[in-house]
Design an enzyme around this catalytic site. Structure first.
Site, PDB file in Angstrom:
ATOM      1  N   CYS A   1       0.875  -1.181   0.000  1.00 23.34           N
ATOM      2  CA  CYS A   1       0.000   0.000   0.000  1.00 23.34           C
ATOM      3  C   CYS A   1       0.906   1.222   0.000  1.00 23.34           C
ATOM      4  O   CYS A   1       1.913   1.241  -0.707  1.00 23.34           O
ATOM      5  CB  CYS A   1      -0.962  -0.022   1.182  1.00 23.34           C
ATOM      6  SG  CYS A   1      -0.180  -0.183   2.802  1.00 23.34           S
TER       7      CYS A   1
ATOM      8  N   ARG B   1      -2.326  -0.782   5.499  1.00 20.90           N
ATOM      9  CA  ARG B   1      -3.455  -1.450   4.835  1.00 20.90           C
ATOM     10  C   ARG B   1      -3.059  -2.844   4.334  1.00 20.90           C
ATOM     11  O   ARG B   1      -3.823  -3.808   4.479  1.00 20.90           O
ATOM     12  CB  ARG B   1      -3.948  -0.595   3.665  1.00 20.90           C
ATOM     13  CG  ARG B   1      -4.714   0.638   4.062  1.00 20.90           C
ATOM     14  CD  ARG B   1      -5.040   1.527   2.879  1.00 20.90           C
ATOM     15  NE  ARG B   1      -3.869   2.237   2.385  1.00 20.90           N
ATOM     16  CZ  ARG B   1      -3.867   3.042   1.325  1.00 20.90           C
ATOM     17  NH1 ARG B   1      -4.981   3.204   0.616  1.00 20.90           N
ATOM     18  NH2 ARG B   1      -2.767   3.666   0.942  1.00 20.90           N
TER      19      ARG B   1
END
Length: 445
Positions: A391, A396
C-alpha cells in the site's frame, strides 16, 4: 371485599409469572418455512441464496454457544441479525450481489429480518430448523480455514478471566492495543482490562516508514515482555495498526499471534467493562531466538521486482482507486502519484485511512472471507500464486495480509516499502504508471 381483591391480585401475579412472552424471533405467518431437504435442493438452484444471520465469528467457525457446531452451511452468505440496528440490510445485500430477483433463505438465531425483507419486496423464506439440524444430518459445512487466529471478544474476555477456553494451549499471554501515538492517549482513555499499549512508531521509522532493524524489533519485543512462545493477541481502535504490529510479531518469530475481530469497537459494543490509564509490562531478558524467525513474511524492494518479473507471483496494490490511477498520492508526505508498473489492483477503500473493501458491513470486523475471494477472482488475482501485498507504507497491506493468512493462503507476504519506497527510489521511480489502465490487472512490468 379487601380479601377478594387480594386473592384476585395474587392470581394475576401468578398468571403473569407463568405466561410465556411471545418470542421476538417468531417468524411471521406470511413468510414460508422451508425444510432441510428444500434448503439442500436450493443450494444447486440458480438464483437461490442462503443467508446465515448469526455473528461474523460464528460464521467463521467459532463455537461460541458450546454446541459443537463450527462454521456455516456450505455456500451460505453471512448477514448478521445485528445488521438490523445498523439499518444497512439493503446496502449489504447489494454489496453481496443479492437482488429482489433472488430467492433468499434465512437461517440463524434471529430471522426477524425475514419480515423486513418481505415488506421490502424480497422473495424470502426461513429455514427454521437451522444449522443444528443441518449439522445433525452431517451435510456439507465450511469455515474460515484458520478462524482461530481471528478471535471474538467473548473469547478474549474469558481468556483474561482465566476460564477454560478452546483454541488455547496455556502459554503466557500478552494482549496488545496497537496504534499511533507516543503517549498512548487513546489507550489511556479506555482499553481492554489487562491490555498493554504499543505505539507502531516503535517498530517502524521514517522517512520510508519501513520496519526498524531486526535487532531493534527484538529489543522492543523484549521490553514488552514478549518471547517467541508468548500468545500475542492484538487489537486497536482501527485494525490497520493492530495488523501492522501483528505482522511484525510474526516476522520476528512469535509462534502464536491473534487479531481480535472487530477490535476495540466490538468490545464496547458487547458492553464489556473497560480500563483507563496506562501500564507497561515487565520486560524479558531474551526473545528466545534470532530475529527474524519468519523472514519470508516481509519482502523488500529487490524481491518486489522479482515478483513483478515472475509469472508465478504477483504484487498486489491495496490502495484506493484514486491513488492507483494517480489522481492523488493519498498522503501529504508522499509526492509521487501513480502505481507500480505491472502490479495488480486488489482494491482497498475510499482513501488511505479506510479499508471498506476488506471490512464487514458494520463495525471493524473482517469482511466474510468468501466475499473477499470472489472479489479477488473478479480482479483476476490468482491465489495459487505467490502474492505480496503493498500500500502506501504498510498498514493497509498488513491487514489484508493477515486476512489472507487466516483464509489459508500460505504464499503471501508484505512488500514493506510500498508505494513510498518504490516511487522515491532512483532505481524504480521511473517504473510507474498513471491513468486508468486499458485492461485492469493485465499490464506487464
Amino acid at each position: 371485599m379487601k380479601k377478594i381483591l387480594l386473592i384476585f391480585s395474587v392470581m394475576l401475579f401468578v398468571i403473569g409469572c407463568n405466561s410465556k412472552p411471545k418470542s421476538p424471533e417468531k417468524v411471521s405467518k406470511k413468510v414460508e418455512i422451508v425444510s432441510t431437504r428444500k434448503v439442500k435442493k436450493s443450494l444447486n438452484e440458480r438464483g437461490t441464496v442462503v443467508i446465515d444471520t448469526r455473528s461474523y465469528d460464528e460464521y467463521n467457525g467459532w463455537d461460541i454457544k458450546g454446541t459443537g457446531i463450527q462454521g456455516h452451511i456450505s455456500g451460505a452468505y453471512n448477514l448478521p441479525a445485528a445488521s438490523l440496528k445498523h439499518e444497512i440490510i439493503e446496502a449489504s445485500l447489494e454489496r453481496k450481489g443479492i437482488t429482489k430477483e433472488n430467492k433468499i433463505i434465512l437461517y440463524g438465531d434471529d430471522t426477524s429480518m425475514s419480515e423486513i425483507l418481505s415488506d421490502k419486496g424480497y422473495d424470502v423464506s426461513v429455514y427454521e430448523d437451522g444449522i443444528e439440524e443441518w449439522n445433525k444430518k452431517k451435510y456439507s459445512m465450511e469455515k474460515l480455514p484458520r478462524y482461530e487466529s481471528l478471535v471474538p471478544v467473548s473469547w478474549v474476555k474469558k481468556l483474561l478471566e482465566g476460564k477454560e477456553i478452546p483454541e488455547y494451549d496455556g502459554r503466557p499471554i500478552k494482549v496488545i492495543n496497537a496504534g499511533w501515538g507516543e503517549n498512548g492517549k487513546f489507550h489511556k482513555t479506555g482499553h481492554i482490562p489487562g491490555s498493554y499499549y504499543v505505539h507502531t512508531g516503535w517498530f517502524e521509522e521514517g522517512p520510508l516508514w519501513n520496519r526498524v532493524s531486526d535487532s531493534a524489533i527484538k529489543t522492543e519485543l523484549e521490553k514488552l515482555g514478549i518471547t517467541k512462545e508468548t500468545l500475542v493477541v492484538v487489537y486497536g481502535d482501527d485494525p490497520m495498526p493492530a495488523a501492522r504490529f501483528a505482522i511484525i510479531c510474526k516476522y520476528a518469530g512469535v509462534e502464536d499471534v491473534r487479531l481480535i475481530n472487530g477490535g476495540w469497537k466490538a468490545w464496547q459494543e458487547a458492553g464489556y467493562t473497560s480500563e483507563v490509564g496506562i501500564d507497561f509490562p515487565e520486560s524479558v531478558d531474551d526473545f528466545g531466538m534470532k530475529v527474524p524467525g519468519n523472514p519470508d513474511i516481509i519482502i523488500d524492494l529487490p524481491e518486489a521486482e522479482k515478483y513483478l518479473k515472475s509469472k508465478k507471483s504477483d504484487l498486489v496494490s491495496i490502495r484506493s482507486w484514486k491513488e492507483y490511477i494517480g489522481k492523488t498520492s493519498g498522503y501529504d508526505y508522499i509526492k509521487p502519484r501513480g502505481r507500480i508498473r505491472g502490479d495488480k489492483w486488489g482494491m482497498g477503500g475510499s482513501d488511505p485511512w479506510h479499508l471498506e473493501d476488506y471490512r464487514a458491513d458494520y463495525g471493524t470486523y473482517m469482511r466474510p472471507y468468501n466475499e473477499i475471494l470472489k472479489m479477488w477472482d473478479d480482479l483476476q488475482i490468482d491465489t495459487d500464486k505467490k502474492i505480496a501485498f503493498y500500500c502506501g507504507t504498510g498498514w493497509r497491506a498488513s491487514e489484508v495480509l493477515f486476512y489472507a493468512q487466516v483464509m489459508g493462503l500460505n504464499k503471501v507476504s508484505l512488500y514493506d516499502g510500498g508505494w513510498k519506497e518504490w516511487s522515491e527510489n532512483p532505481e524504480t521511480e521511473d517504473k510507474i504508471l498513471k491513468g486508468e489502465p486499458e485492461n485492469l490487472n493485465e499490464e506487464k512490468y
